[in-house]
Design an enzyme around this catalytic site. Sequence first.
Site, PDB file in Angstrom:
ATOM      1  N   HIS A 188      80.210  29.787  90.886  1.00 15.36           N
ATOM      2  CA  HIS A 188      79.904  30.780  89.865  1.00 15.36           C
ATOM      3  C   HIS A 188      81.083  31.006  88.910  1.00 15.36           C
ATOM      4  CE1 HIS A 188      75.877  32.161  90.966  1.00 15.36           C
ATOM      5  NE2 HIS A 188      76.222  31.739  92.158  1.00 15.36           N
ATOM      6  N   ARG A 329      65.524  37.737  86.201  1.00 14.20           N
ATOM      7  CA  ARG A 329      65.309  37.222  87.557  1.00 14.20           C
ATOM      8  C   ARG A 329      65.564  38.340  88.558  1.00 14.20           C
ATOM      9  NH1 ARG A 329      69.054  32.369  89.438  1.00 14.20           N
ATOM     10  NH2 ARG A 329      70.617  34.002  89.573  1.00 14.20           N
ATOM     11  N   GLU A 427      63.224  25.691  92.359  1.00  9.46           N
ATOM     12  CA  GLU A 427      64.563  25.246  92.759  1.00  9.46           C
ATOM     13  C   GLU A 427      64.592  24.669  94.171  1.00  9.46           C
ATOM     14  OE1 GLU A 427      67.092  28.711  92.309  1.00  9.46           O
ATOM     15  OE2 GLU A 427      65.419  30.019  92.805  1.00  9.46           O
ATOM     16  N   ASP A 451      70.318  24.646  92.241  1.00 10.48           N
ATOM     17  CA  ASP A 451      69.840  24.610  93.620  1.00 10.48           C
ATOM     18  C   ASP A 451      68.890  23.442  93.864  1.00 10.48           C
ATOM     19  OD1 ASP A 451      71.122  26.544  95.150  1.00 10.48           O
ATOM     20  OD2 ASP A 451      69.914  28.170  94.331  1.00 10.48           O
ATOM     21  N   ARG A 461      76.682  22.450  97.010  1.00  8.06           N
ATOM     22  CA  ARG A 461      77.322  22.400  95.689  1.00  8.06           C
ATOM     23  C   ARG A 461      78.590  23.241  95.619  1.00  8.06           C
ATOM     24  NH1 ARG A 461      75.388  26.614  92.026  1.00  8.06           N
ATOM     25  NH2 ARG A 461      73.809  27.919  93.003  1.00  8.06           N
ATOM     26  N   CYS A 498      66.513  26.438  83.330  1.00 14.09           N
ATOM     27  CA  CYS A 498      67.580  27.426  83.123  1.00 14.09           C
ATOM     28  C   CYS A 498      68.852  27.088  83.892  1.00 14.09           C
ATOM     29  CB  CYS A 498      67.101  28.825  83.510  1.00 14.09           C
ATOM     30  SG  CYS A 498      66.803  29.041  85.277  1.00 14.09           S
TER      31      CYS A 498
END
Length: 542
Positions: A188, A329, A427, A451, A461, A498
Amino acid sequence: MEKFAGKSIFRKVAIGKIFFYEKNTAVVKRTKIEDAKTELDRFEHAKETAKAQLQNLYEKALQEVGDSGAAIFEVHMMMIDDLDYNGSIQNMIESQSVNAEYAVAMTGDNFSTMFAEMDDDYMKARAADVKDISERLVSVLSGVDNDMGNLDEPVILVADDLAPSETVQMDKSKLLAFVTEHGSSNSHTAILARTMNIPAIIGVPIKKEWHGHMAIVDGYAGCVIIDPDEEEIEKAQKAVAEEEEKQKLLKALKGEKTITKDGKEIHLYANIGSVADTAAVLMNDAEGIGLFRSEFLYLESDTYPTENEQFNAYKTVAENMAGKKVIIRTLDIGADKQVDYFELDKEENPALGYRAIRICLTRQEVFKTQLRALLRASAYGNISIMFPMIIAVDEVRKIKQILKEVKDELREQGIPFKDVEIGVMIETPAAVMVSEQLAQEVDFFSIGTNDLTQYTLAIDRQNPKLDEFYDAHHPAVLKLIQMTIENGHKGGAWVGICGELGADLELTETFLRMGVDELSVSPTFVLPIRNRVRSLDLSQES
């Protein structure tokens, strides 16, 4: 001059001073003191310093997220003056002749445990608050000052690693670049760097003594230069100037349609993580918001955000976007985004564990609070709701039933809302396999490529050791994206992307030829993607 190589996250160059950021690692030792009055004076001075820090944070939050988001800092300022809390610290200093750091740390632990064991949920939530203010006071007393809010100039941030909850609290206007020793290109923090359009390098063997030194972060070469010489500075300044010129040319695309030479038009939206990010969406001329990561409201808080706190955040974004689409979301906590007050059990494999919609469906009081806030905010703009980590049609039907219950409650209470568009994140490979059936239940899909790639390739990841095996362009990933678009259209849903791949200029033409309807990217990628789309002619053979 020293040069250190790492892995580049964003290809850009920055020049500036280094700010070495480290978590509060002050070791609290019990020390016998001779003068209790002097120690009490130290404690009182630390309180005033801590309250000044909290006031600065409050004023910053007030500007970025409004009253509700800033309220937590008011609570902390009041708790620092709590009579029982202060009385315990003072008594410990006087009766046991101990140093202030030890008295604060022990009192914080005792009060935090006491609150956590109470039956009342509100009082339980105060445990995290006591822990937070105690750590702040110990930091002040120990001379540890890593408050990012106190930066007086833009800096290159150097850290061992950064958690999502740390990055969201930083003053983003004061960050020139990130350099970390650990972390992954898909973390992130990396996503934040790309969102902010600043260079970032990971895998660099950092040194604390760099603090305050001049440096160059070269996102093209993937290196950090400490105390650069004149030649290196001149070369970096030229690269910065060239980048600024490129940005000027891209700005000429503002107001233009995102349409190919042969007339294929797509929607181009932006991804955001906070109310404050809306300014970047508007500045970069995105058509709307394709992903508002609502979990950052939870990451920024020490307890569950209330319905009104969430409502005010969603309402502000909807109003600021003035009728443009805002896709929010629902809560996506878990995996790498941990929140203490959720008290989630430690899991051997959290990416495959209790996260996102799985939490919402089993903690419906949390889910319904968010849905109420979202529906209430829908009356003030063009809001759509999107649900993450879906693997089955039954999950969507359960969600729709809960949504109906919330709507019925609001109608009974006379609270206005709109009949919002709903969608799901695709995802997981499971969601792709049942995507035609899912499309019959919702209005749209948004493919979360981060994802989806992770689960398709069976690669964590977040693990930097696996970066060489992580191939976002893997044929299997692209086939799943193609299948999702085709099945979504068959079932009557529009389909967007996205995830990070949406901003991959090498894949823009591929996605358009697949038939994607929308791309949602970090705000700084909106104009480069528009430029790429407008350069394409899909009538020509690729």
